[in-house]
Design an enzyme around this catalytic site. Structure first.
Site, PDB file in Angstrom:
ATOM      1  N   ASP A  82     -33.368  -5.562 -40.917  1.00 15.36           N
ATOM      2  CA  ASP A  82     -34.619  -5.398 -40.192  1.00 15.36           C
ATOM      3  C   ASP A  82     -35.731  -5.997 -41.062  1.00 15.36           C
ATOM      4  O   ASP A  82     -35.558  -6.158 -42.278  1.00 15.36           O
ATOM      5  CB  ASP A  82     -34.846  -3.903 -39.957  1.00 15.36           C
ATOM      6  CG  ASP A  82     -36.241  -3.583 -39.468  1.00 15.36           C
ATOM      7  OD1 ASP A  82     -36.661  -4.173 -38.463  1.00 15.36           O
ATOM      8  OD2 ASP A  82     -36.907  -2.755 -40.108  1.00 15.36           O
ATOM      9  N   LEU A  83     -36.857  -6.318 -40.472  1.00 10.01           N
ATOM     10  CA  LEU A  83     -37.973  -6.886 -41.249  1.00 10.01           C
ATOM     11  C   LEU A  83     -39.002  -5.834 -41.642  1.00 10.01           C
ATOM     12  O   LEU A  83     -39.022  -5.358 -42.760  1.00 10.01           O
ATOM     13  CB  LEU A  83     -38.636  -8.029 -40.468  1.00 10.01           C
ATOM     14  CG  LEU A  83     -37.825  -9.317 -40.343  1.00 10.01           C
ATOM     15  CD1 LEU A  83     -38.567 -10.351 -39.497  1.00 10.01           C
ATOM     16  CD2 LEU A  83     -37.482  -9.892 -41.717  1.00 10.01           C
ATOM     17  N   ASP A  84     -39.856  -5.418 -40.699  1.00  8.14           N
ATOM     18  CA  ASP A  84     -40.947  -4.492 -41.012  1.00  8.14           C
ATOM     19  C   ASP A  84     -40.414  -3.154 -41.523  1.00  8.14           C
ATOM     20  O   ASP A  84     -39.566  -2.525 -40.900  1.00  8.14           O
ATOM     21  CB  ASP A  84     -41.802  -4.257 -39.771  1.00  8.14           C
ATOM     22  CG  ASP A  84     -42.538  -5.510 -39.339  1.00  8.14           C
ATOM     23  OD1 ASP A  84     -43.573  -5.823 -39.932  1.00  8.14           O
ATOM     24  OD2 ASP A  84     -42.059  -6.183 -38.408  1.00  8.14           O
ATOM     25  N   THR A 125     -34.665  -8.122 -35.739  1.00  9.07           N
ATOM     26  CA  THR A 125     -36.039  -7.613 -35.728  1.00  9.07           C
ATOM     27  C   THR A 125     -36.565  -7.402 -34.318  1.00  9.07           C
ATOM     28  O   THR A 125     -36.099  -8.029 -33.364  1.00  9.07           O
ATOM     29  CB  THR A 125     -36.967  -8.592 -36.481  1.00  9.07           C
ATOM     30  OG1 THR A 125     -38.316  -8.116 -36.434  1.00  9.07           O
ATOM     31  CG2 THR A 125     -36.927  -9.985 -35.864  1.00  9.07           C
ATOM     32  N   GLY A 126     -37.555  -6.534 -34.203  1.00 10.36           N
ATOM     33  CA  GLY A 126     -38.258  -6.364 -32.942  1.00 10.36           C
ATOM     34  C   GLY A 126     -39.264  -7.477 -32.704  1.00 10.36           C
ATOM     35  O   GLY A 126     -39.737  -7.672 -31.590  1.00 10.36           O
ATOM     36  N   LYS A 153     -30.611  -3.572 -30.928  1.00 12.00           N
ATOM     37  CA  LYS A 153     -30.178  -4.480 -31.987  1.00 12.00           C
ATOM     38  C   LYS A 153     -28.651  -4.532 -32.072  1.00 12.00           C
ATOM     39  O   LYS A 153     -28.076  -5.572 -32.400  1.00 12.00           O
ATOM     40  CB  LYS A 153     -30.775  -4.063 -33.323  1.00 12.00           C
ATOM     41  CG  LYS A 153     -32.278  -4.294 -33.422  1.00 12.00           C
ATOM     42  CD  LYS A 153     -32.810  -3.945 -34.790  1.00 12.00           C
ATOM     43  CE  LYS A 153     -34.312  -4.157 -34.864  1.00 12.00           C
ATOM     44  NZ  LYS A 153     -34.871  -3.860 -36.206  1.00 12.00           N
ATOM     45  N   ASP A 191     -35.269   1.021 -40.885  1.00  9.09           N
ATOM     46  CA  ASP A 191     -36.175   2.120 -41.248  1.00  9.09           C
ATOM     47  C   ASP A 191     -36.707   2.884 -40.044  1.00  9.09           C
ATOM     48  O   ASP A 191     -37.288   3.949 -40.197  1.00  9.09           O
ATOM     49  CB  ASP A 191     -37.381   1.581 -42.028  1.00  9.09           C
ATOM     50  CG  ASP A 191     -38.349   0.799 -41.137  1.00  9.09           C
ATOM     51  OD1 ASP A 191     -39.540   1.152 -41.105  1.00  9.09           O
ATOM     52  OD2 ASP A 191     -37.904  -0.156 -40.471  1.00  9.09           O
ATOM     53  N   ASN A 195     -35.787   2.101 -33.719  1.00  9.34           N
ATOM     54  CA  ASN A 195     -35.108   0.976 -33.075  1.00  9.34           C
ATOM     55  C   ASN A 195     -33.939   0.432 -33.891  1.00  9.34           C
ATOM     56  O   ASN A 195     -33.276  -0.516 -33.480  1.00  9.34           O
ATOM     57  CB  ASN A 195     -36.094  -0.158 -32.754  1.00  9.34           C
ATOM     58  CG  ASN A 195     -36.759  -0.743 -33.989  1.00  9.34           C
ATOM     59  OD1 ASN A 195     -36.834  -0.113 -35.033  1.00  9.34           O
ATOM     60  ND2 ASN A 195     -37.249  -1.959 -33.865  1.00  9.34           N
TER      61      ASN A 195
END
Length: 268
Positions: A8-10, A42-43, A194, A217, A220
Site C-alpha cells: 500500500d502507499l499512504d 493503492t486506492g 485490493k 495500514d 481498505n
C-alpha cells in the site's frame, strides 16, 4: 521462497511527507535484486501514483483504485482490467451532498477527473496543474461510468457518511476509507477490493496467494492482508487491520517500518 511483495502507499510505504524515503527505496531495490517482486496496491488513481512506480523502477503490474484498475503501466497487458459502476449513483450523491455533509465529490477514471466544486481543486491532490470547466462534475460532463468516486467530508463525519452510503448503495458499490491525512471515502464497484486486484495479478504471473507478502495500514487493506500468504499491518495501522494481520511492524510508516520489517523478514 521468492515473494510477491504487495505494498500500500499512504500510511505504509509513504512517510509523513507522502514520500518514499531513501531507506525504503534501497530496501525494496535490494528485495528485487534478491529475486522478489514488488507490486503497488493503492486506492490512488494512476496519475497520483505513477511517480512512485517510476521512482521504484518497477516493471510489475500495478493496482489502482483499490483494485478497480489492474494494469501494466505504459504497456499492453493481457491481464489488464478496469471495472466501473453506474454513473447514476454519482448524480444521486450530488443531490444528497448537503445531507451527507460532503465538501466535494470527484468522479475518476484512469486519466481523467471531474469535481463538483472547482474551489476544492488542489494541484497536489488531483495531480494536475489546473482544472477548467471541462473538469466540473455535471450530468453533461460525466458521460461514462466512473472507475472510482472520491468523497471528502470532515474527519468527524467520515464514519457516519460511510455507514449511510453502505446502507443506500451497498448492493452496488464498496465504500472504503482512503489512507493518509485526508478524510476521504472512496467508492468503487461492488466486489472490488485490493485482494481482487492481487488475484488478477497472480493469475497472470502463475503465482499463488501464499507467495504474497502484503503490507497495509487501513480498512481498505483488510481483504488484501487476509488474501496474502503473510499479511503485515503497520504499527500505525487501524485496530481492524491489526486484528486480521499475521504480524505487525515494530515501527510506523514515519520511521521506515516497512523497510525494517522487510530487511529482517527476507534477510536482506
Amino acid at each position: 521462497m521468492k515473494k510477491l511483495i504487495a505494498i500500500d502507499l499512504d500510511g505504509t510505504t509513504l512517510n509523513q511527507d507522502s514520500k518514499i524515503s531513501d531507506k525504503t527505496v534501497k530496501t525494496l531495490h535490494r528485495a528485487i535484486e534478491d529475486g522478489h517482486s514488488v507490486v503497488i496496491a493503492t486506492g490512488r488513481p494512476y496519475r497520483m501514483s505513477k511517480n512512485f512506480y517510476r521512482q521504484l523502477q518497477l516493471t510489475t503490474p500495478m493496482i489502482n483504485f483499490n483494485g478497480a484498475l489492474v494494469h501494466l503501466p505504459g504497456k499492453t497487458w493481457a491481464g489488464e482490467q478496469e471495472t466501473s459502476f453506474n454513473r447514476k449513483i454519482v448524480f444521486d450523491l450530488i443531490s444528497e451532498k448537503k445531507n451527507l455533509k460532503l465538501d466535494f465529490i470527484a468522479a475518476e477514471n484512469r486519466e481523467t477527473f471531474f469535481i463538483d466544486d472547482l474551489k476544492f481543486f488542489d494541484q497536489h491532490f488531483f495531480a494536475s496543474d489546473f482544472a477548467t470547466n471541462d473538469n466540473l462534475l455535471t450530468v453533461n460532463t460525466l458521460k461514462t461510468n466512473p472507475t472510482s468516486v472520491l468523497l471528502r467530508s470532515q474527519p468527524e463525519n467520515v464514519n457516519g457518511v460511510s455507514d449511510e452510503l453502505k446502507q443506500q448503495f451497498g448492493h452496488e458499490v464498496e465504500v472504503n476509507t482512503w489512507g493518509g491525512p485526508n478524510p476521504i471515502l472512496e467508492v468503487v464497484a461492488k466486489g472490488i477490493q485490493k485482494a481482487h486486484g492481487l488475484k488478477r495479478v497472480i493469475e497472470n504471473l502463475n503465482l499463488k496467494s501464499e507467495d504474497i507478502l502484503a503490507f497495509g495500514d487501513e480498512h481498505n487493506d483488510v481483504d488484501m492482508l487476509k488474501f496474502a500468504g503473510w499479511g503485515v499491518a503497520m504499527a500505525n495501522g487501524t485496530d481492524q487491520l491489526k486484528a486480521v494481520a499475521d504480524d505487525i511492524t515494530e515501527k510506523p510508516n514515519t520511521e521506515d517500518g516497512l523497510a525494517d520489517y522487510l530487511t529482517k523478514y527476507l534477510d536482506l
